[in-house]
Design a protein around this motif. Structure first.
Motif, short mmCIF file in Angstrom:
data_model
loop_
_atom_site.label_atom_id
_atom_site.label_comp_id
_atom_site.label_asym_id
_atom_site.label_seq_id
_atom_site.Cartn_x
_atom_site.Cartn_y
_atom_site.Cartn_z
N ALA A 1 -2.81 21.91 41.52
CA ALA A 1 -2.72 22.81 42.67
C ALA A 1 -1.27 23.01 43.09
CB ALA A 1 -3.54 22.24 43.83
N VAL A 2 -0.49 21.91 43.09
CA VAL A 2 0.94 22.02 43.43
C VAL A 2 1.65 22.88 42.40
CG1 VAL A 2 3.07 20.74 43.75
CG2 VAL A 2 0.92 19.80 44.60
N ALA A 3 1.26 22.70 41.10
CA ALA A 3 1.88 23.50 40.05
C ALA A 3 1.58 24.98 40.25
CB ALA A 3 1.37 23.04 38.68
N ALA A 4 0.33 25.28 40.68
CA ALA A 4 -0.03 26.68 40.93
C ALA A 4 0.83 27.27 42.04
CB ALA A 4 -1.52 26.78 41.30
N ALA A 5 1.02 26.47 43.11
CA ALA A 5 1.86 26.95 44.21
C ALA A 5 3.29 27.17 43.75
CB ALA A 5 1.81 25.95 45.37
N SER A 6 3.79 26.26 42.88
CA SER A 6 5.16 26.40 42.37
C SER A 6 5.29 27.66 41.53
CB SER A 6 5.54 25.19 41.52
OG SER A 6 5.31 24.01 42.22
N LEU A 7 4.28 27.90 40.65
CA LEU A 7 4.33 29.07 39.79
C LEU A 7 4.31 30.34 40.62
CD1 LEU A 7 4.24 30.33 36.98
CD2 LEU A 7 1.76 30.18 37.05
N ASP A 8 3.44 30.36 41.64
CA ASP A 8 3.37 31.55 42.48
C ASP A 8 4.69 31.80 43.18
OD1 ASP A 8 1.85 33.72 43.65
OD2 ASP A 8 2.04 32.62 45.53
N ALA B 1 -3.69 26.78 31.45
CA ALA B 1 -3.62 28.16 30.96
C ALA B 1 -4.45 29.09 31.85
CB ALA B 1 -4.11 28.22 29.51
N VAL B 2 -5.69 28.67 32.17
CA VAL B 2 -6.54 29.50 33.02
C VAL B 2 -5.91 29.67 34.40
CG1 VAL B 2 -8.81 29.70 34.10
CG2 VAL B 2 -8.62 28.80 31.79
N LEU B 3 -5.38 28.56 34.93
CA LEU B 3 -4.79 28.59 36.27
C LEU B 3 -3.59 29.54 36.29
CD1 LEU B 3 -4.84 27.51 39.10
CD2 LEU B 3 -3.54 25.53 38.35
N GLY C 1 10.31 33.32 45.91
CA GLY C 1 10.44 32.74 47.24
C GLY C 1 10.73 31.25 47.18
N PRO C 2 10.76 30.57 48.33
CA PRO C 2 10.98 29.12 48.34
C PRO C 2 9.79 28.38 47.75
CG PRO C 2 10.44 29.91 50.53
CD PRO C 2 10.62 31.13 49.68
N VAL D 1 -3.15 32.77 38.66
CA VAL D 1 -2.02 32.90 39.59
C VAL D 1 -1.27 34.19 39.30
CG1 VAL D 1 0.21 31.93 40.24
CG2 VAL D 1 -1.77 30.44 40.01
N TRP D 2 -1.09 34.47 37.99
CA TRP D 2 -0.32 35.66 37.59
C TRP D 2 -1.02 36.95 37.99
CZ3 TRP D 2 -1.54 38.77 33.01
CH2 TRP D 2 -0.57 39.74 32.75
N THR D 3 -2.36 36.91 38.08
CA THR D 3 -3.13 38.10 38.45
C THR D 3 -2.63 38.71 39.75
OG1 THR D 3 -5.03 36.97 37.50
CG2 THR D 3 -5.48 38.95 38.74
N ARG D 4 -2.20 37.85 40.66
CA ARG D 4 -1.77 38.34 41.97
C ARG D 4 -0.55 39.24 41.88
NH1 ARG D 4 -0.88 35.29 47.67
NH2 ARG D 4 1.33 35.14 47.30
#
Lengths: 169, 287
Positions: free
Chosen positions: B11-18, B242-244, B24-25, B248-251
Protein backbone atom coordinates in the motif's frame (compact mmCIF):
# COMPACT_ATOMS: atom_id res chain seq x y z
CA UNK A 1 -15.39 -19.17 23.61
CA UNK A 2 -18.26 -18.88 26.10
CA UNK A 3 -17.08 -15.42 27.15
CA UNK A 4 -16.95 -14.29 23.52
CA UNK A 5 -20.45 -15.71 22.96
CA UNK A 6 -21.88 -13.69 25.83
CA UNK A 7 -20.02 -10.53 24.85
CA UNK A 8 -21.42 -10.75 21.31
CA UNK A 9 -24.90 -11.68 22.57
CA UNK A 10 -25.08 -8.73 24.97
CA UNK A 11 -23.66 -6.40 22.31
CA UNK A 12 -26.24 -7.61 19.78
CA UNK A 13 -29.15 -6.95 22.13
CA UNK A 14 -27.70 -3.64 23.35
CA UNK A 15 -27.13 -2.24 19.87
CA UNK A 16 -30.56 -3.52 18.88
CA UNK A 17 -32.03 -1.53 21.75
CA UNK A 18 -29.89 1.46 20.75
CA UNK A 19 -31.82 1.63 17.47
CA UNK A 20 -34.79 2.98 19.44
CA UNK A 21 -32.76 5.26 21.68
CA UNK A 22 -30.64 7.25 19.24
CA UNK A 23 -31.78 10.49 17.65
CA UNK A 24 -30.79 10.18 14.00
CA UNK A 25 -31.68 7.80 11.20
CA UNK A 26 -28.01 7.27 10.30
CA UNK A 27 -27.18 6.26 13.87
CA UNK A 28 -30.24 3.99 14.09
CA UNK A 29 -29.27 2.24 10.86
CA UNK A 30 -25.70 1.64 11.96
CA UNK A 31 -26.79 0.50 15.43
CA UNK A 32 -28.95 -2.10 13.68
CA UNK A 33 -25.99 -3.03 11.48
CA UNK A 34 -23.81 -3.49 14.59
CA UNK A 35 -26.45 -5.80 16.03
CA UNK A 36 -26.47 -7.92 12.84
CA UNK A 37 -22.67 -8.04 12.76
CA UNK A 38 -22.70 -9.45 16.30
CA UNK A 39 -25.14 -12.14 15.13
CA UNK A 40 -22.77 -12.92 12.24
CA UNK A 41 -19.99 -13.26 14.82
CA UNK A 42 -22.13 -15.75 16.78
CA UNK A 43 -22.56 -17.86 13.64
CA UNK A 44 -18.77 -17.83 13.12
CA UNK A 45 -18.34 -18.95 16.74
CA UNK A 46 -20.73 -21.83 16.08
CA UNK A 47 -18.43 -23.03 13.30
CA UNK A 48 -20.77 -21.95 10.48
CA UNK A 49 -18.08 -19.97 8.67
CA UNK A 50 -19.81 -19.54 5.33
CA UNK A 51 -23.13 -18.49 6.85
CA UNK A 52 -21.45 -16.16 9.33
CA UNK A 53 -19.41 -14.33 6.70
CA UNK A 54 -22.45 -14.23 4.41
CA UNK A 55 -24.53 -12.56 7.14
CA UNK A 56 -21.79 -9.93 7.57
CA UNK A 57 -21.60 -9.33 3.81
CA UNK A 58 -25.34 -9.15 3.15
CA UNK A 59 -26.16 -7.07 6.23
CA UNK A 60 -23.60 -4.38 5.40
CA UNK A 61 -24.99 -4.02 1.88
CA UNK A 62 -28.61 -4.15 3.03
CA UNK A 63 -28.17 -1.62 5.82
CA UNK A 64 -26.40 0.83 3.49
CA UNK A 65 -29.20 0.60 0.94
CA UNK A 66 -31.69 0.89 3.79
CA UNK A 67 -29.93 3.98 5.11
CA UNK A 68 -30.40 5.67 1.73
CA UNK A 69 -34.11 4.85 1.61
CA UNK A 70 -34.85 5.57 5.27
CA UNK A 71 -33.21 8.98 5.08
CA UNK A 72 -35.09 9.63 1.83
CA UNK A 73 -38.51 8.78 3.31
CA UNK A 74 -38.00 10.53 6.64
CA UNK A 75 -40.58 13.01 7.89
CA UNK A 76 -37.99 15.77 8.00
CA UNK A 77 -35.83 15.95 4.91
CA UNK A 78 -32.15 15.06 5.26
CA UNK A 79 -32.53 14.31 8.95
CA UNK A 80 -31.89 17.86 10.08
CA UNK A 81 -34.06 17.48 13.18
CA UNK A 82 -33.74 14.83 15.90
CA UNK A 83 -36.12 11.95 15.27
CA UNK A 84 -37.50 8.95 17.08
CA UNK A 85 -37.86 5.37 15.88
CA UNK A 86 -40.67 4.76 18.40
CA UNK A 87 -44.26 4.85 17.16
CA UNK A 88 -47.47 3.43 18.67
CA UNK A 89 -45.66 2.82 21.93
CA UNK A 90 -48.34 0.78 23.72
CA UNK A 91 -49.23 -1.50 20.83
CA UNK A 92 -45.55 -2.10 19.99
CA UNK A 93 -44.78 -2.96 23.63
CA UNK A 94 -47.69 -5.41 23.75
CA UNK A 95 -46.67 -7.14 20.50
CA UNK A 96 -42.99 -7.31 21.45
CA UNK A 97 -43.71 -8.53 25.00
CA UNK A 98 -46.18 -11.12 23.73
CA UNK A 99 -43.74 -12.46 21.11
CA UNK A 100 -40.97 -12.63 23.69
CA UNK A 101 -43.19 -14.51 26.15
CA UNK A 102 -44.30 -17.03 23.49
CA UNK A 103 -40.70 -17.63 22.35
CA UNK A 104 -39.44 -18.11 25.92
CA UNK A 105 -42.36 -20.42 26.71
CA UNK A 106 -41.48 -22.45 23.62
CA UNK A 107 -37.81 -22.68 24.54
CA UNK A 108 -38.60 -23.81 28.07
CA UNK A 109 -41.53 -26.11 27.25
CA UNK A 110 -40.15 -28.05 24.27
CA UNK A 111 -38.38 -31.31 25.15
CA UNK A 112 -35.23 -30.73 23.06
CA UNK A 113 -33.82 -33.92 21.47
CA UNK A 114 -30.31 -35.02 22.38
CA UNK A 115 -27.66 -34.52 19.71
CA UNK A 116 -27.05 -37.45 17.36
CA UNK A 117 -23.97 -37.69 15.12
CA UNK A 118 -21.29 -35.03 14.64
CA UNK A 119 -21.16 -31.79 12.65
CA UNK A 120 -20.76 -32.36 8.89
CA UNK A 121 -17.44 -31.75 7.17
CA UNK A 122 -18.87 -28.88 5.12
CA UNK A 123 -21.86 -27.31 6.95
CA UNK A 124 -22.71 -24.93 4.07
CA UNK A 125 -22.91 -27.82 1.59
CA UNK A 126 -24.96 -29.94 4.01
CA UNK A 127 -27.35 -27.06 4.64
CA UNK A 128 -27.82 -26.47 0.91
CA UNK A 129 -28.55 -30.16 0.40
CA UNK A 130 -30.97 -30.21 3.33
CA UNK A 131 -32.93 -27.17 2.17
CA UNK A 132 -32.95 -27.63 -1.59
CA UNK A 133 -31.78 -31.16 -2.36
CA UNK A 134 -32.83 -32.19 -5.88
CA UNK A 135 -34.54 -28.80 -6.46
CA UNK A 136 -31.16 -27.03 -6.61
CA UNK A 137 -31.16 -26.58 -10.40
CA UNK A 138 -34.67 -25.10 -10.36
CA UNK A 139 -33.72 -22.69 -7.61
CA UNK A 140 -30.61 -21.56 -9.49
CA UNK A 141 -32.62 -20.88 -12.65
CA UNK A 142 -35.24 -18.98 -10.64
CA UNK A 143 -32.46 -16.97 -9.01
CA UNK A 144 -31.11 -15.85 -12.38
CA UNK A 145 -34.66 -15.10 -13.58
CA UNK A 146 -35.31 -12.90 -10.54
CA UNK A 147 -32.03 -11.06 -11.09
CA UNK A 148 -32.84 -10.47 -14.77
CA UNK A 149 -36.33 -9.23 -13.81
CA UNK A 150 -34.93 -6.78 -11.27
CA UNK A 151 -32.39 -5.37 -13.70
CA UNK A 152 -34.92 -5.07 -16.53
CA UNK A 153 -37.42 -3.36 -14.20
CA UNK A 154 -34.89 -0.80 -13.02
CA UNK A 155 -33.60 -0.13 -16.53
CA UNK A 156 -37.15 0.47 -17.80
CA UNK A 157 -38.13 2.53 -14.76
CA UNK A 158 -35.27 5.04 -14.87
CA UNK A 159 -35.92 8.35 -16.52
CA UNK A 160 -33.57 7.64 -19.41
CA UNK A 161 -35.43 4.33 -19.81
CA UNK A 162 -35.54 2.56 -23.11
CA UNK A 163 -35.62 5.76 -25.14
CA UNK A 164 -32.01 6.61 -24.38
CA UNK A 165 -30.33 9.53 -22.72
CA UNK A 166 -32.56 12.37 -23.94
CA UNK A 167 -35.64 10.57 -25.26
CA UNK A 168 -37.84 10.70 -22.18
CA UNK A 169 -37.66 14.41 -21.51
CA UNK B 1 0.91 -12.05 9.89
CA UNK B 2 3.85 -11.53 7.52
CA UNK B 3 1.35 -11.46 4.64
CA UNK B 4 -0.58 -8.56 6.18
CA UNK B 5 2.62 -6.58 6.73
CA UNK B 6 3.68 -7.29 3.15
CA UNK B 7 0.35 -5.90 1.92
CA UNK B 8 0.85 -2.84 4.11
CA UNK B 9 4.21 -2.30 2.43
CA UNK B 10 2.51 -2.71 -0.95
CA UNK B 11 0.00 0.00 0.00
CA UNK B 12 2.85 2.39 0.84
CA UNK B 13 4.51 1.46 -2.46
CA UNK B 14 1.27 2.27 -4.30
CA UNK B 15 1.14 5.68 -2.63
CA UNK B 16 4.81 6.28 -3.54
CA UNK B 17 4.21 5.30 -7.17
CA UNK B 18 1.18 7.57 -7.41
CA UNK B 19 3.16 10.45 -5.94
CA UNK B 20 6.07 9.79 -8.31
CA UNK B 21 3.77 9.69 -11.35
CA UNK B 22 2.07 12.85 -10.12
CA UNK B 23 5.35 14.61 -9.37
CA UNK B 24 4.06 15.54 -5.90
CA UNK B 25 5.50 14.95 -2.41
CA UNK B 26 5.94 11.32 -1.33
CA UNK B 27 3.62 9.51 1.07
CA UNK B 28 5.88 9.96 4.10
CA UNK B 29 6.11 13.72 3.67
CA UNK B 30 2.36 13.90 3.18
CA UNK B 31 1.78 11.72 6.25
CA UNK B 32 4.06 13.92 8.36
CA UNK B 33 2.25 17.03 7.13
CA UNK B 34 -1.18 15.56 7.94
CA UNK B 35 -0.05 14.33 11.37
CA UNK B 36 1.00 17.78 12.55
CA UNK B 37 -1.96 19.53 10.94
CA UNK B 38 -4.70 20.75 13.25
CA UNK B 39 -8.11 19.10 12.87
CA UNK B 40 -10.72 21.22 11.17
CA UNK B 41 -14.18 20.83 12.63
CA UNK B 42 -17.55 21.46 11.00
CA UNK B 43 -20.49 22.67 13.13
CA UNK B 44 -22.98 20.01 14.31
CA UNK B 45 -21.00 17.17 12.81
CA UNK B 46 -21.76 13.62 13.92
CA UNK B 47 -18.30 12.91 15.33
CA UNK B 48 -18.74 9.24 16.36
CA UNK B 49 -20.12 8.24 12.96
CA UNK B 50 -17.37 10.13 11.12
CA UNK B 51 -14.74 8.50 13.31
CA UNK B 52 -16.22 5.04 12.67
CA UNK B 53 -16.27 5.69 8.92
CA UNK B 54 -12.66 6.89 8.83
CA UNK B 55 -11.22 4.13 11.00
CA UNK B 56 -13.22 1.27 9.49
CA UNK B 57 -11.65 1.73 6.05
CA UNK B 58 -8.05 0.68 6.96
CA UNK B 59 -9.39 -1.86 9.47
CA UNK B 60 -11.45 -3.51 6.71
CA UNK B 61 -8.43 -3.55 4.39
CA UNK B 62 -6.30 -5.19 7.11
CA UNK B 63 -9.01 -7.76 7.90
CA UNK B 64 -9.35 -8.57 4.19
CA UNK B 65 -5.55 -8.98 4.02
CA UNK B 66 -5.82 -11.84 6.54
CA UNK B 67 -7.04 -14.29 3.89
CA UNK B 68 -4.79 -13.16 0.99
CA UNK B 69 -2.33 -15.96 0.23
CA UNK B 70 1.28 -15.47 -0.82
CA UNK B 71 2.36 -18.74 -2.38
CA UNK B 72 0.21 -21.30 -0.59
CA UNK B 73 0.04 -19.59 2.78
CA UNK B 74 -2.28 -16.95 4.24
CA UNK B 75 -2.34 -15.32 7.66
CA UNK B 76 -5.72 -16.80 8.52
CA UNK B 77 -6.63 -20.41 7.82
CA UNK B 78 -10.02 -19.79 6.22
CA UNK B 79 -11.94 -22.04 3.86
CA UNK B 80 -14.25 -19.23 2.77
CA UNK B 81 -11.57 -16.67 1.90
CA UNK B 82 -13.39 -15.39 -1.19
CA UNK B 83 -16.54 -14.54 0.78
CA UNK B 84 -14.52 -13.01 3.62
CA UNK B 85 -12.65 -10.76 1.18
CA UNK B 86 -15.96 -9.75 -0.38
CA UNK B 87 -17.52 -8.96 3.01
CA UNK B 88 -14.58 -6.83 4.13
CA UNK B 89 -14.42 -4.94 0.85
CA UNK B 90 -18.12 -4.03 1.19
CA UNK B 91 -17.28 -2.34 4.51
CA UNK B 92 -15.91 0.48 2.33
CA UNK B 93 -19.54 1.34 1.43
CA UNK B 94 -20.20 2.08 5.08
CA UNK B 95 -16.87 3.86 5.55
CA UNK B 96 -17.31 6.30 2.68
CA UNK B 97 -20.98 6.95 3.36
CA UNK B 98 -20.34 7.57 7.07
CA UNK B 99 -17.37 9.83 6.36
CA UNK B 100 -19.53 11.77 3.90
CA UNK B 101 -22.63 11.91 6.11
CA UNK B 102 -21.00 12.47 9.48
CA UNK B 103 -19.17 15.71 8.75
CA UNK B 104 -22.39 17.63 7.98
CA UNK B 105 -21.26 19.11 4.69
CA UNK B 106 -23.20 19.09 1.42
CA UNK B 107 -20.42 18.12 -0.99
CA UNK B 108 -19.13 15.42 1.34
CA UNK B 109 -22.67 14.01 1.53
CA UNK B 110 -22.91 13.95 -2.28
CA UNK B 111 -19.63 12.03 -2.36
CA UNK B 112 -20.93 9.49 0.15
CA UNK B 113 -24.11 8.90 -1.86
CA UNK B 114 -22.10 8.60 -5.06
CA UNK B 115 -20.18 5.71 -3.57
CA UNK B 116 -23.39 3.85 -2.70
CA UNK B 117 -24.53 4.21 -6.33
CA UNK B 118 -21.11 3.05 -7.48
CA UNK B 119 -21.26 0.13 -5.06
CA UNK B 120 -24.63 -1.02 -6.38
CA UNK B 121 -23.17 -0.87 -9.90
CA UNK B 122 -19.89 -2.68 -9.39
CA UNK B 123 -20.86 -5.18 -6.71
CA UNK B 124 -23.00 -7.61 -8.75
CA UNK B 125 -20.51 -8.02 -11.66
CA UNK B 126 -17.75 -8.24 -9.05
CA UNK B 127 -19.50 -11.04 -7.17
CA UNK B 128 -20.12 -12.96 -10.40
CA UNK B 129 -16.43 -12.61 -11.34
CA UNK B 130 -15.41 -14.00 -7.93
CA UNK B 131 -17.91 -16.82 -8.30
CA UNK B 132 -16.59 -17.72 -11.75
CA UNK B 133 -13.08 -18.32 -10.43
CA UNK B 134 -14.43 -20.17 -7.38
CA UNK B 135 -16.65 -22.30 -9.62
CA UNK B 136 -13.72 -23.40 -11.78
CA UNK B 137 -11.67 -24.39 -8.72
CA UNK B 138 -14.64 -25.94 -6.83
CA UNK B 139 -13.61 -23.99 -3.74
CA UNK B 140 -14.06 -20.70 -1.89
CA UNK B 141 -10.55 -20.98 -0.44
CA UNK B 142 -8.18 -18.51 -2.14
CA UNK B 143 -5.23 -20.89 -1.61
CA UNK B 144 -7.07 -23.76 -3.32
CA UNK B 145 -8.15 -21.51 -6.19
CA UNK B 146 -4.54 -20.34 -6.66
CA UNK B 147 -3.27 -23.92 -6.70
CA UNK B 148 -5.98 -25.15 -9.09
CA UNK B 149 -4.61 -23.30 -12.14
CA UNK B 150 -1.75 -25.61 -13.15
CA UNK B 151 -0.43 -24.38 -16.49
CA UNK B 152 -3.41 -22.37 -17.77
CA UNK B 153 -4.19 -19.35 -15.60
CA UNK B 154 -7.85 -18.47 -15.05
CA UNK B 155 -7.10 -14.96 -16.33
CA UNK B 156 -6.27 -16.45 -19.73
CA UNK B 157 -9.35 -18.56 -20.29
CA UNK B 158 -11.80 -16.33 -18.38
CA UNK B 159 -10.77 -12.94 -19.75
CA UNK B 160 -14.20 -11.34 -19.20
CA UNK B 161 -14.27 -12.28 -15.51
CA UNK B 162 -10.69 -11.05 -15.10
CA UNK B 163 -11.43 -7.72 -16.78
CA UNK B 164 -14.57 -7.26 -14.66
CA UNK B 165 -12.55 -8.05 -11.54
CA UNK B 166 -9.92 -5.41 -12.39
CA UNK B 167 -12.66 -2.82 -13.04
CA UNK B 168 -14.35 -3.61 -9.75
CA UNK B 169 -11.01 -3.46 -7.92
CA UNK B 170 -10.69 0.13 -9.11
CA UNK B 171 -14.31 0.81 -8.18
CA UNK B 172 -14.12 -0.60 -4.65
CA UNK B 173 -11.10 1.60 -3.87
CA UNK B 174 -12.82 4.57 -5.61
CA UNK B 175 -9.69 5.02 -7.64
CA UNK B 176 -8.98 6.44 -11.10
CA UNK B 177 -12.05 6.30 -13.36
CA UNK B 178 -14.17 5.48 -10.30
CA UNK B 179 -12.84 8.34 -8.19
CA UNK B 180 -16.07 10.36 -8.44
CA UNK B 181 -16.97 9.88 -4.72
CA UNK B 182 -13.84 11.91 -3.97
CA UNK B 183 -14.17 13.89 -7.20
CA UNK B 184 -12.67 17.28 -7.89
CA UNK B 185 -16.06 18.44 -9.24
CA UNK B 186 -17.43 18.29 -5.69
CA UNK B 187 -14.28 19.72 -4.08
CA UNK B 188 -12.97 16.40 -2.80
CA UNK B 189 -16.29 14.68 -2.06
CA UNK B 190 -16.53 12.33 0.90
CA UNK B 191 -13.01 13.27 2.09
CA UNK B 192 -13.66 17.02 1.76
CA UNK B 193 -13.90 17.86 5.47
CA UNK B 194 -11.44 15.22 6.69
CA UNK B 195 -8.27 16.90 7.86
CA UNK B 196 -5.15 16.02 9.80
CA UNK B 197 -4.88 12.46 11.12
CA UNK B 198 -8.45 11.63 9.99
CA UNK B 199 -7.53 12.29 6.39
CA UNK B 200 -4.30 10.31 6.73
CA UNK B 201 -6.11 7.25 8.09
CA UNK B 202 -8.85 7.45 5.46
CA UNK B 203 -6.46 7.77 2.50
CA UNK B 204 -4.17 5.06 3.91
CA UNK B 205 -7.20 2.77 4.08
CA UNK B 206 -7.94 3.50 0.46
CA UNK B 207 -4.42 2.51 -0.61
CA UNK B 208 -4.71 -0.57 1.60
CA UNK B 209 -7.92 -1.58 -0.15
CA UNK B 210 -6.29 -1.07 -3.55
CA UNK B 211 -3.29 -3.22 -2.50
CA UNK B 212 -5.51 -6.02 -1.16
CA UNK B 213 -7.71 -6.01 -4.27
CA UNK B 214 -4.59 -6.29 -6.46
CA UNK B 215 -3.17 -9.10 -4.37
CA UNK B 216 -6.43 -11.07 -4.49
CA UNK B 217 -6.36 -10.94 -8.31
CA UNK B 218 -3.22 -13.15 -8.17
CA UNK B 219 -4.76 -16.32 -6.65
CA UNK B 220 -8.05 -15.71 -8.48
CA UNK B 221 -6.81 -15.19 -12.02
CA UNK B 222 -3.01 -15.18 -12.25
CA UNK B 223 -2.10 -18.68 -11.09
CA UNK B 224 -1.22 -17.79 -7.48
CA UNK B 225 2.44 -18.63 -6.82
CA UNK B 226 2.86 -20.39 -10.17
CA UNK B 227 6.13 -19.50 -11.96
CA UNK B 228 9.65 -20.74 -12.73
CA UNK B 229 12.83 -20.44 -10.58
CA UNK B 230 11.62 -18.06 -7.86
CA UNK B 231 9.82 -19.34 -4.72
CA UNK B 232 6.01 -19.30 -4.84
CA UNK B 233 5.47 -16.49 -2.32
CA UNK B 234 7.82 -14.23 -4.28
CA UNK B 235 5.95 -14.91 -7.52
CA UNK B 236 2.71 -13.98 -5.76
CA UNK B 237 4.27 -10.73 -4.55
CA UNK B 238 5.70 -9.90 -7.99
CA UNK B 239 2.35 -10.45 -9.69
CA UNK B 240 0.53 -8.44 -7.01
CA UNK B 241 2.99 -5.57 -7.57
CA UNK B 242 2.38 -5.71 -11.33
CA UNK B 243 -1.42 -5.58 -10.93
CA UNK B 244 -1.14 -2.81 -8.34
CA UNK B 245 1.14 -0.74 -10.61
CA UNK B 246 -1.35 -1.17 -13.46
CA UNK B 247 -4.24 0.00 -11.28
CA UNK B 248 -2.30 2.99 -9.89
CA UNK B 249 -1.21 3.99 -13.39
CA UNK B 250 -4.83 3.90 -14.60
CA UNK B 251 -5.47 7.12 -12.73
CA UNK B 252 -2.98 8.96 -14.93
CA UNK B 253 -4.83 8.56 -18.19
CA UNK B 254 -8.46 7.58 -17.58
CA UNK B 255 -11.23 10.16 -17.20
CA UNK B 256 -13.55 9.95 -14.20
CA UNK B 257 -16.76 8.12 -15.10
CA UNK B 258 -20.18 9.58 -14.40
CA UNK B 259 -22.04 7.49 -11.87
CA UNK B 260 -25.30 7.05 -13.80
CA UNK B 261 -23.47 6.06 -16.99
CA UNK B 262 -21.44 3.46 -15.09
CA UNK B 263 -24.53 2.02 -13.38
CA UNK B 264 -26.20 1.64 -16.77
CA UNK B 265 -23.13 0.01 -18.35
CA UNK B 266 -22.59 -2.26 -15.36
CA UNK B 267 -26.16 -3.55 -15.28
CA UNK B 268 -26.83 -3.84 -18.99
CA UNK B 269 -23.38 -4.90 -20.28
CA UNK B 270 -21.14 -6.18 -17.49
CA UNK B 271 -23.66 -8.41 -15.69
CA UNK B 272 -24.85 -10.26 -18.84
CA UNK B 273 -21.26 -10.55 -20.08
CA UNK B 274 -19.96 -12.03 -16.84
CA UNK B 275 -22.99 -14.33 -16.57
CA UNK B 276 -22.20 -15.69 -20.04
CA UNK B 277 -18.59 -16.12 -18.95
CA UNK B 278 -19.79 -18.06 -15.93
CA UNK B 279 -21.97 -20.26 -18.16
CA UNK B 280 -18.96 -21.07 -20.38
CA UNK B 281 -16.81 -21.88 -17.35
CA UNK B 282 -19.57 -24.02 -15.82
CA UNK B 283 -19.93 -26.01 -19.05
CA UNK B 284 -16.15 -26.52 -19.23
CA UNK B 285 -15.68 -27.64 -15.63
CA UNK B 286 -18.84 -29.73 -15.29
CA UNK B 287 -17.27 -32.86 -16.80
Amino acid sequence: MTVLFWVLAVAAVASGAAVFAVGSMARATFALLASFLCVGGELLLAGLHYLGVLVVLMMIMEMLVMAVFMVMYMMNPAGLMPMSMVHNRRGALAVAGGTFAVLVAGIVAIPWPARRGGPPHDPAFALGQAIMGPKMLVMMVIGIAILATMIATVVLATRTGRYGEDGAR
Amino acid sequence: MVEVLLLGALAVAAASLDAALDGGPGPFRQAARLLVMERRMTPRADRPLTRIGVVSLPVAAALAALVVPFGGHAALDSRVGVVWFNAMEVVAWGSVWLAGWGVNSAFALVGGYRFIAQGLAYELPHMFALMTAALAAHSLDLRVIGAAQGGLWFGVWMPVAFAVYLLSALAMAFWGPFGAPLGADIAGGAALELSGPDRLVFLAGRYGLLAVASAVAVPLFLGGGDGPLLPAWLWSAVKACAVLALLVWTRRWSPVLRMDRFVQAAWTVLIPAVLLQMLVVAVVVVD
